[in-house]
Design a protein around this motif. Structure first.
Motif, PDB file in Angstrom:
ATOM      1  N   LYS A 105       1.905  -4.492   8.898  1.00  0.00           N
ATOM      2  CA  LYS A 105       2.152  -4.863   7.503  1.00  0.00           C
ATOM      3  C   LYS A 105       1.122  -4.241   6.572  1.00  0.00           C
ATOM      4  N   ILE A 106      -0.160  -4.388   6.884  1.00  0.00           N
ATOM      5  CA  ILE A 106      -1.193  -3.951   5.942  1.00  0.00           C
ATOM      6  C   ILE A 106      -1.382  -2.436   5.934  1.00  0.00           C
ATOM      7  N   THR A 107      -0.816  -1.740   6.936  1.00  0.00           N
ATOM      8  CA  THR A 107      -0.883  -0.274   6.931  1.00  0.00           C
ATOM      9  C   THR A 107       0.433   0.358   6.490  1.00  0.00           C
ATOM     10  N   SER A 108       1.391  -0.468   6.077  1.00  0.00           N
ATOM     11  CA  SER A 108       2.673   0.062   5.611  1.00  0.00           C
ATOM     12  C   SER A 108       2.482   0.769   4.273  1.00  0.00           C
ATOM     13  N   ARG A 109       3.392   1.653   3.949  1.00  0.00           N
ATOM     14  CA  ARG A 109       3.292   2.442   2.717  1.00  0.00           C
ATOM     15  C   ARG A 109       3.218   1.548   1.484  1.00  0.00           C
ATOM     16  N   LEU A 175      -7.704  -0.048  11.085  1.00  0.00           N
ATOM     17  CA  LEU A 175      -6.744   1.013  10.801  1.00  0.00           C
ATOM     18  C   LEU A 175      -6.375   1.054   9.324  1.00  0.00           C
ATOM     19  N   GLN A 176      -6.384  -0.093   8.678  1.00  0.00           N
ATOM     20  CA  GLN A 176      -6.068  -0.120   7.245  1.00  0.00           C
ATOM     21  C   GLN A 176      -7.079   0.703   6.456  1.00  0.00           C
ATOM     22  N   GLN A 177      -8.355   0.600   6.822  1.00  0.00           N
ATOM     23  CA  GLN A 177      -9.383   1.344   6.105  1.00  0.00           C
ATOM     24  C   GLN A 177      -9.144   2.847   6.208  1.00  0.00           C
ATOM     25  N   GLY A 182      -6.993   7.776   2.819  1.00  0.00           N
ATOM     26  CA  GLY A 182      -6.198   8.989   2.865  1.00  0.00           C
ATOM     27  C   GLY A 182      -5.858   9.482   4.253  1.00  0.00           C
ATOM     28  N   GLY A 183      -6.227   8.710   5.284  1.00  0.00           N
ATOM     29  CA  GLY A 183      -5.908   9.102   6.649  1.00  0.00           C
ATOM     30  C   GLY A 183      -4.439   8.894   6.966  1.00  0.00           C
ATOM     31  N   ALA A 184      -4.036   9.400   8.110  1.00  0.00           N
ATOM     32  CA  ALA A 184      -2.639   9.290   8.516  1.00  0.00           C
ATOM     33  C   ALA A 184      -2.279   7.848   8.840  1.00  0.00           C
TER      34      ALA A 184
END
Length: 214
Positions: A105-109, A175-177, A182-184
């Motif tokens: 969820k927190i890494t979604s676009r 992973l969110q950070q 700007g990471g993948a």
């Protein structure tokens, strides 16, 4: 007659709900495209095709509209968590399911885009940060209630459930950070690995205390 009155009332409520959803859809797009400060209630009303007074009947302020947009954007996920976070004999599996879903969820676009918007706007519009802070608070409240029940059942050591909720959510943010800078976006395998690590660290930290024999 009574049936006709109820039907008419139901149609009015449905139209009001449709109108409210239309307002929030326009507002969400404009907030994301233009930023909070640059989005005015007048601009939203103009795109909606109604008067500003009509818009105010639904949302008395831009702050309330922004809060409603955030609440609507996270409502489905909160319901998912409510269904997930139920008392269970397999605590580890439930915590893993949470960390997996939370990282995704927190890494979604959409989540990353919204997070960047708030970070950019909070300095000049502090109310944005205050409103946005309620989103993780709602998630952590659900987690705290779940952990309180697990502690009462002896599945976790006795501690502050709110602190436990903070710990597990922070463990999920690695992973969110990367994505925020700007990471993948993480792959499914990376999400799974991150969830497994967060779950293991959390369960070790909050493992039930063993009784010591005399």
């Amino acid at each position: 007659m009574e049936r006709d009155l109820k039907a008419a009332t139901g149609k009015r409520e449905a139209r009001k709900q449709d109108r409210r959803l239309a307002i929030m859809a326009i507002a969400r797009r404009m907030f994301l495209e233009n930023g909070y400060a640059a989005t005015s209630m007048s601009a939203i009303a103009a795109e909606l095709g109604g008067s500003k007074a009509t818009l105010w009947n639904y949302f008395p302020s831009k702050e309330e509209l922004f809060d409603a947009v955030l609440d609507d954007a996270t409502a489905a996920y909160r319901q998912q968590l409510t269904d997930l976070l139920r008392p269970t004999p397999d605590l580890g599996a439930t915590v893993l399911a949470f960390t997996r879903s939370f990282i995704a969820k927190i890494t979604s676009r959409d989540a990353v885009q919204l997070h960047r918007l708030v970070a950019a706007e909070a300095a000049r519009s502090p109310e944005v940060g205050l409103i946005f802070s309620r989103v993780p608070q709602r998630t952590r409240q659900l987690l705290a209630e779940f952990f309180a029940a697990a502690m009462a059942a002896g599945q976790l050591r006795q501690a502050d459930p709110a602190d436990a909720a903070n710990v597990v959510t922070y463990l999920c943010m690695v992973l969110q950070q990367r994505v925020l800078w700007g990471g993948a976006a993480p792959t499914a395998a990376e999400i799974e690995a991150g969830a497994a690590t967060a779950t293991e660290v959390f369960l070790r930290a909050y493992a039930p205390e063993r009784s010591h024999s005399a």
